[in-house]
Design an enzyme around this catalytic site. Structure first.
Site, PDB file in Angstrom:
ATOM      1  N   ASN A 129      -6.192  11.780   0.202  1.00 47.16           N
ATOM      2  CA  ASN A 129      -5.477  11.571   1.470  1.00 47.16           C
ATOM      3  C   ASN A 129      -4.085  12.215   1.496  1.00 47.16           C
ATOM      4  O   ASN A 129      -3.584  12.566   2.571  1.00 47.16           O
ATOM      5  CB  ASN A 129      -5.397  10.082   1.821  1.00 47.16           C
TER       6      ASN A 129
ATOM      7  N   GLU B  63      -1.796   2.568  -8.416  1.00 52.82           N
ATOM      8  CA  GLU B  63      -1.508   2.258  -7.016  1.00 52.82           C
ATOM      9  C   GLU B  63      -2.850   2.177  -6.329  1.00 52.82           C
ATOM     10  O   GLU B  63      -3.544   3.183  -6.175  1.00 52.82           O
ATOM     11  CB  GLU B  63      -0.609   3.338  -6.406  1.00 52.82           C
TER      12      GLU B  63
ATOM     13  N   CYS C  27      -2.936   4.356   2.281  1.00 54.12           N
ATOM     14  CA  CYS C  27      -3.018   3.045   1.634  1.00 54.12           C
ATOM     15  C   CYS C  27      -2.017   2.042   2.197  1.00 54.12           C
ATOM     16  O   CYS C  27      -2.254   0.834   2.150  1.00 54.12           O
ATOM     17  CB  CYS C  27      -2.813   3.201   0.132  1.00 54.12           C
TER      18      CYS C  27
ATOM     19  N   GLU D 183       6.029   3.866  -8.734  1.00 53.56           N
ATOM     20  CA  GLU D 183       6.258   5.306  -8.733  1.00 53.56           C
ATOM     21  C   GLU D 183       7.408   5.598  -7.785  1.00 53.56           C
ATOM     22  O   GLU D 183       7.619   4.878  -6.811  1.00 53.56           O
ATOM     23  CB  GLU D 183       5.002   6.059  -8.281  1.00 53.56           C
TER      24      GLU D 183
END
Length: 491
Positions: A163, A262, A296, A470
């Site tokens: 994505n 993640e 997400c 991150e």
């Protein structure tokens, strides 16, 4: 590879193959390839080399061989290379954006925004590279010294999603290189070309061979199992679904590999009675429609106070119905195709389930005739709590709206999920907004803001939405080990 155009990457196979190993593209060890398709047309872009276990082992060898030299490279030099990469990425924005549109499908404006976002990780971690230091102090009891050193964790392996094919790669690559770690990267099978372009870009920026090895493939388990089973791989970072994350965590446990993950999200978007409704609509369009909703941290569930529900739904519905859907490079398009037919089928199934339970379509855009994996921007109302799309990640341009009158009851509903990645709150009362933000079980909360991601801020979730962070100062910490030395030094 020539960054001045995408012909070499997008139109025909590279003469030497697509597995980027020791600074150059080569064929897969067994010569295997797999197809990459344009989601806007369903047509074949081209065949891409498919790495396998032998390639994964060769990449690990290359990374390990380059590790000592990179570890000894002065932080300033590592910083300079990352700064070069930032400049090159910005200079080639249009080229990279068009490549993203070609294999991912997102609208050109979203692809341009992604390139800018991805480049910022190189700049941010170029600056962080020179800030990693050691500490020297007297022991409180006296008689000796404490030396605390920060050193690279070692060979790192990454698995990135389709994505954000540029940004999810640079968000991992940049801090690893800044910290002094070599990188193994397996991009998503749907979007390998952007990762290969980034590898070419870093080579042009001055990165020595062997420090970034990119393995496109459609046989991920074979490649990743080699990496997680090799004791030389000391760090693993994955962005993807929670279900896959669980499986990879179990594999990583065998060698006690340092892991960052993640994973999935189910973000609530809360609109309070005192919210600026126009601002909330603009924020909802950002939070829901960025990247076509295939994000997400996309707003997945809308909880709107009953006092403003009619106004919000009318204005939000009008904005969603006006979205122009089509191929990402077409003039005026803001919503491109979904990544593949399976994604469209899944979204349709979630909408059908909600409608069967009493939900209604309040607004819906149009999709173009012809081929391509398109789904219209859609707003649903009267969505019952047992509808699947309130409990599963939609990953598409569908917005289910529910109402509330009691904040405590709304928070119970909003937190009733195994996920905890992102949340959004709109209120003119900053005190109320912060109170709600602190009670929402999420790693990140946008207050009166629909865009959350920033390379200078820690990105990550709680509960089953992931492990670690991150970006931000925390991003480089994930690639450093702490060593303590007790030094008996005559006083």
């Amino acid at each position: 590879m020539n960054l001045a155009g995408i012909d070499l990457l997008a139109k025909a196979p590279l003469a030497d193959g697509d597995v980027f190993l020791v600074g150059r593209p080569i064929p897969a060890a067994d010569g295997r390839t797999y197809p990459v398709y344009d989601p806007a047309t369903g047509e074949l872009i081209r065949e891409v080399s498919a790495a396998g276990a032998a390639d994964a082992r060769a990449a690990t060898e290359a990374a390990q061989a380059a590790a000592a030299g990179w570890r000894a490279t002065p932080p300033r030099r590592r910083s300079e290379i990352l700064h070069n990469a930032f400049t090159l990425m910005r200079d080639h924005t249009d080229t990279l954006a068009r490549l993203i549109v070609l294999e991912n499908g997102k609208a050109y404006r979203d692809a341009v925004a992604e390139v800018g976002y991805a480049a910022e990780f190189f700049r941010w971690f170029a600056e962080e590279a020179v800030r990693v230091g050691s500490a020297f102090s007297d022991a409180p009891a006296g008689g000796y010294r404490h030396v605390v050193r920060r050193q690279p964790v070692g060979v790192t392996a990454f698995v990135t999603p389709w994505n954000f094919p540029a940004a999810m790669a640079t968000r991992k690559i940049a801090p690893a290189l800044a910290a002094g770690c070599p990188v193994l990267l397996k991009p998503a099978p749907e979007t390998p070309l952007t990762a290969l372009a980034i590898a070419a870009l870093l080579t042009e920026a001055g990165l020595p061979a062997g420090l970034l090895n990119v393995l496109p493939t459609d046989r991920a388990p074979e490649v990743v199992s080699v990496w997680l089973g090799d004791e030389r791989v000391r760090k693993f970072s994955f962005t993807g679904s929670t279900a896959t994350g669980r499986l990879l965590l179990a594999q990583a446990a065998a060698n006690v590999v340092n892991v960052t993950m993640e994973l999935g999200g189910n973000a609530p978007f809360v609109v309070c009675a005192d919210a600026d409704v126009d601002a909330a609509v603009l924020g909802a369009m950002d939070a829901k429609m960025r990247g076509g909703g295939e994000v997400c941290i996309a707003a997945n569930r809308f909880y709107v106070h009953a006092d403003v529900a009619a106004e919000f739904t009318e204005k939000f519905g009008a904005a969603m119905a006006a979205v122009r859907t089509g191929p990402g490079l077409a003039e005026g398009v803001t919503l491109g195709p979904m990544i593949n037919a399976a994604a469209v089928d899944r979204i349709r199934a979630l909408v059908a389930d909600a409608l069967s339970r009493g939900a209604r379509i309040a607004a819906q855009g149009e999709v173009p005739d012809g081929p391509g994996h398109f789904h219209p921007a859609t707003v649903l109302v009267d969505v019952p709590d047992d509808a699947r799309l309130l409990h599963e990640e939609i990953f598409g341009p569908v917005a289910p709206v529910t109402t509330f009158t009691d904040e405590d009851e709304m928070l119970t509903r909003a937190n009733a999920t195994v996920h905890g990645l992102a949340s959004y709150v709109y209120s003119r009362d900053v005190g109320r907004a912060l109170r709600l933000a602190e009670r929402l079980e999420a790693g990140m909360v946008g207050v009166n803001r629909g865009l959350l991601s920033d390379p200078a801020a820690p990105f990550g979730g709680v509960k089953q939405s992931g492990l670690g962070r991150e970006g931000g100062r925390e991003g480089i910490e994930a690639f450093l080990e702490t060593q303590y030395i007790a030094l008996d030094w005559p006083l």
